[in-house]
Design an enzyme around this catalytic site. Structure first.
Site, short mmCIF file in Angstrom:
data_model
loop_
_atom_site.label_atom_id
_atom_site.label_comp_id
_atom_site.label_asym_id
_atom_site.label_seq_id
_atom_site.Cartn_x
_atom_site.Cartn_y
_atom_site.Cartn_z
N SER A 177 0.86 -1.19 0.00
CA SER A 177 0.00 0.00 0.00
C SER A 177 0.90 1.23 0.00
CB SER A 177 -0.84 -0.04 1.27
OG SER A 177 -1.38 1.22 1.59
N TYR A 188 -2.77 -1.23 10.20
CA TYR A 188 -2.73 -1.38 8.74
C TYR A 188 -1.34 -0.99 8.21
CZ TYR A 188 -4.26 -0.88 3.84
OH TYR A 188 -4.40 -1.00 2.47
P1 NDP Z 1 -11.83 -4.89 -0.98
O1 NDP Z 1 -12.41 -4.63 0.37
O2 NDP Z 1 -12.55 -4.48 -2.19
O3 NDP Z 1 -11.42 -6.40 -1.13
C1 NDP Z 1 -10.81 -7.11 -0.08
C2 NDP Z 1 -10.77 -8.56 -0.47
O4 NDP Z 1 -10.13 -9.30 0.56
C3 NDP Z 1 -12.15 -9.14 -0.66
O5 NDP Z 1 -12.10 -10.01 -1.76
C4 NDP Z 1 -12.39 -9.90 0.63
O6 NDP Z 1 -13.27 -11.00 0.39
C5 NDP Z 1 -10.97 -10.38 0.92
N1 NDP Z 1 -10.74 -10.67 2.34
C6 NDP Z 1 -10.73 -9.81 3.39
N2 NDP Z 1 -10.49 -10.47 4.53
C7 NDP Z 1 -10.35 -11.79 4.20
C8 NDP Z 1 -10.11 -12.96 4.96
N3 NDP Z 1 -9.95 -12.94 6.27
N4 NDP Z 1 -10.03 -14.14 4.29
C9 NDP Z 1 -10.18 -14.18 2.94
N5 NDP Z 1 -10.41 -13.09 2.17
C10 NDP Z 1 -10.49 -11.91 2.80
O7 NDP Z 1 -10.39 -4.15 -0.93
P2 NDP Z 1 -9.35 -3.75 -2.04
O8 NDP Z 1 -9.56 -4.49 -3.29
O9 NDP Z 1 -9.27 -2.29 -2.05
O10 NDP Z 1 -8.02 -4.26 -1.32
C11 NDP Z 1 -7.28 -5.38 -1.74
C12 NDP Z 1 -5.86 -5.25 -1.21
O11 NDP Z 1 -5.28 -4.07 -1.72
C13 NDP Z 1 -5.81 -5.14 0.31
O12 NDP Z 1 -4.67 -5.83 0.78
C14 NDP Z 1 -5.64 -3.64 0.53
O13 NDP Z 1 -5.02 -3.35 1.73
C15 NDP Z 1 -4.78 -3.28 -0.66
N6 NDP Z 1 -4.79 -1.89 -1.03
C16 NDP Z 1 -5.93 -1.26 -1.47
C17 NDP Z 1 -5.89 0.06 -1.85
C18 NDP Z 1 -7.05 0.78 -2.40
O14 NDP Z 1 -6.93 2.01 -2.63
N7 NDP Z 1 -8.18 0.16 -2.63
C19 NDP Z 1 -4.64 0.83 -1.76
C20 NDP Z 1 -3.52 0.08 -1.30
C21 NDP Z 1 -3.61 -1.23 -0.95
P3 NDP Z 1 -14.36 -11.49 1.50
O15 NDP Z 1 -14.94 -10.25 2.10
O16 NDP Z 1 -15.31 -12.32 0.71
O17 NDP Z 1 -13.59 -12.31 2.47
#
Ligand code: NDP
Length: 261
Positions: free
Chosen positions: A151, A164
């Site tokens: 991130s 985080y």
């Molecule tokens: P979303 O909230 O859209 O997606 C998160 C994903 O992670 C979902 O598919 C969710 O699926 C899954 N997830 C969360 N917890 C669990 C768990 N315990 N077990 C299995 N799956 C899990 O977030 P983003 O797409 O934005 O984020 C994806 C990654 O990118 C993260 O690591 C985030 O920190 C990182 N990121 C995002 C940024 C942004 O601007 N969006 C910027 C920088 C980094 P489900 O709920 O079905 O479990």
């Protein structure tokens, strides 16, 4: 004979199997789409079965061979089982994308230890456990690719991201440690550092942090929020032969956000 068959593109992932945690939405689904369109078979992992089914549908409509594995990556047993499940059902594992992540936004003094652990277990420990579980299969296949999602908080601080930011800083150091340990096994490990991408995660952030939307726009030289599609290319690059001599790096995909002084 088609010359491309003898001399495949360094971006061709035909015959490869990829597991993408958090692949049922946001950035993970963007990366899964890219990997699938480059020819890989995909296992997406998430806890929410309805989101898993919808994402699977979308990938299949693109002609991608895909399966969904319901699993909680924060649970060690479930995280190890998801890797074995992908190997068993898709016949191997060449690519692991550790993307699943959550955030809990508070002032540092207000977190409970459970909240701290929930963020660390989901964002950082899961990447270590999944990589450890994938290692024997990648070694057996004489190579592999691991992409860990960091991130801007791997680089910068903010008042509302103590766990985080710690998890995302840790992702970069974990990446370097795994890269140096497993380079001799032909396993490349790199991190991707997304800038501000429009997903469910940041839609929540925009509600919780007033003025965030406009501050991101003002600070991002590209003048826009990113979309999950902006992560397709880096996933294909870091998971294919194009990046075989690149390991231990952390590459921002941020519209210039981290370059801005
Ligand atoms: P979303 O909230 O859209 O997606 C998160 C994903 O992670 C979902 O598919 C969710 O699926 C899954 N997830 C969360 N917890 C669990 C768990 N315990 N077990 C299995 N799956 C899990 O977030 P983003 O797409 O934005 O984020 C994806 C990654 O990118 C993260 O690591 C985030 O920190 C990182 N990121 C995002 C940024 C942004 O601007 N969006 C910027 C920088 C980094 P489900 O709920 O079905 O479990």
């Amino acid at each position: 004979m088609n010359p491309a068959v003898k001399n495949p593109s360094p971006f061709d992932l035909s015959g490869k199997v990829a597991l993408v945690t958090g692949g049922n939405g946001g950035i993970g689904l963007g990366m899964a789409r890219g990997l699938g369109r480059a020819g890989a078979a995909i296992a997406i992992v998430g806890r929410d079965e309805a989101k898993n089914a919808a994402a699977l549908d979308e990938l299949k409509k693109l002609g991608v061979k895909a399966i969904a594995i319901p699993a909680d990556v924060a649970n060690e047993t479930s995280c190890r089982a998801m890797v074995q499940d992908a190997v068993d059902r898709l016949g191997g594992l060449h690519i692991l994308v550790n993307n699943a992540g959550i955030n809990i936004r508070k002032a540092p003094q207000d977190y409970t230890i459970d909240e701290w652990k929930r963020v660390l277990d989901t964002n950082l420990t899961s990447a270590f456990v999944a990589a450890q579980a994938a290692y024997p299969e990648m070694k057996r296949l004489r190579g592999g690719k691991i992409v860990n999602v960091g991130s801007m908080m791997s680089l910068f601080g903010a008042s509302f991201v103590a766990p985080y930011g710690a998890s995302k800083g840790g992702i970069v150091q974990l990446t370097k440690a795994l890269a140096t340990a497993w380079a001799a096994d032909n396993i490349q490990v790199n991190a991707v550092l997304p800038g501000w991408i429009d997903t469910a995660l940041t839609q929540r952030a925009r509600k919780e942090v007033s003025g965030l939307h406009d501050r991101v726009l003002a600070r991002t030289p590209a003048g826009r929020w990113g979309s999950p599609g902006d992560l397709e290319g880096i996933a294909v690059f870091l998971c294919g032969a194009a990046s075989d001599f690149i390991t231990g790096t952390a590459i921002p995909v941020d519209g210039g956000y981290s370059a801005q002084g």
